[in-house]
Design an enzyme around this catalytic site. Sequence first.
Site, PDB file in Angstrom:
ATOM      1  CD  GLU A  43       1.002  -9.509  19.018  1.00  0.00           C
ATOM      2  OE1 GLU A  43       0.475  -8.985  18.020  1.00  0.00           O
ATOM      3  OE2 GLU A  43       0.416  -9.712  20.090  1.00  0.00           O
ATOM      4  NE  ARG A  83      -2.543  -1.483   3.312  1.00  0.00           N
ATOM      5  CZ  ARG A  83      -2.333  -2.756   3.682  1.00  0.00           C
ATOM      6  NH1 ARG A  83      -2.656  -3.731   2.855  1.00  0.00           N
ATOM      7  NH2 ARG A  83      -1.791  -3.040   4.838  1.00  0.00           N
TER       8      ARG A  83
END
Length: 175
Positions: A100, A63
């Site tokens: 994460e 993006r």
Amino acid sequence: MTDLVTRIRATVRDVPDFPRPGILFKDITPLLGDAQLFRDITDAIAAPWARAGITHVAAIESRGFLLGSPVAQRLGAALVPVRKPGKLPAAAVRESYALEYGSDTLEMHADAMPAGARVLVVDDVLATGGTAAAACALVERVDALVQGVGLLLELGALNGRSRLADRRITTLVTF
Ligand code: AMP
């Protein structure tokens, strides 16, 4: 500008549990799908950098490509794609960073910018900051100079700015 913030807030689409349960995804496609708003957001991302002497925009897949390309044109700068691994055909530098769960990698052509280039890193969303920090590291790997990071949205609770130390960061809207 306040009006632009209002228009962005009204147009970004929140998609719960995408791409994984627990993630509230900020979908920017409705912004791109509004011709005037697309123009206005790319102008606004570029504006703070107009006098920064930017020579290259490093746009992060995927993006970041959509926003970085028009921003580079506004700034009269070259465009450098920062890509997911294995996509670039010529010799590349690579940077891995922790997520994460697990890790991710970004790559940039080793000859994409000369030493001393003045670079703006562009992406759509600042979340934990790992992606933008890795892109900055790639730019510095080839001895170019990161002037800062320009983004459309910032997820304030994730404190991505802490991963970017003293860098100049501009965002249009913080959630
Ligand atoms: P981070 O490395 O955590 O700052 O994540 C930033 C990258 O992941 C950007 O390229 C974003 O496009 C994407 N991203 C992370 N979180 C979100 C979210 N909630 N909505 C949309 N994109 C996101």
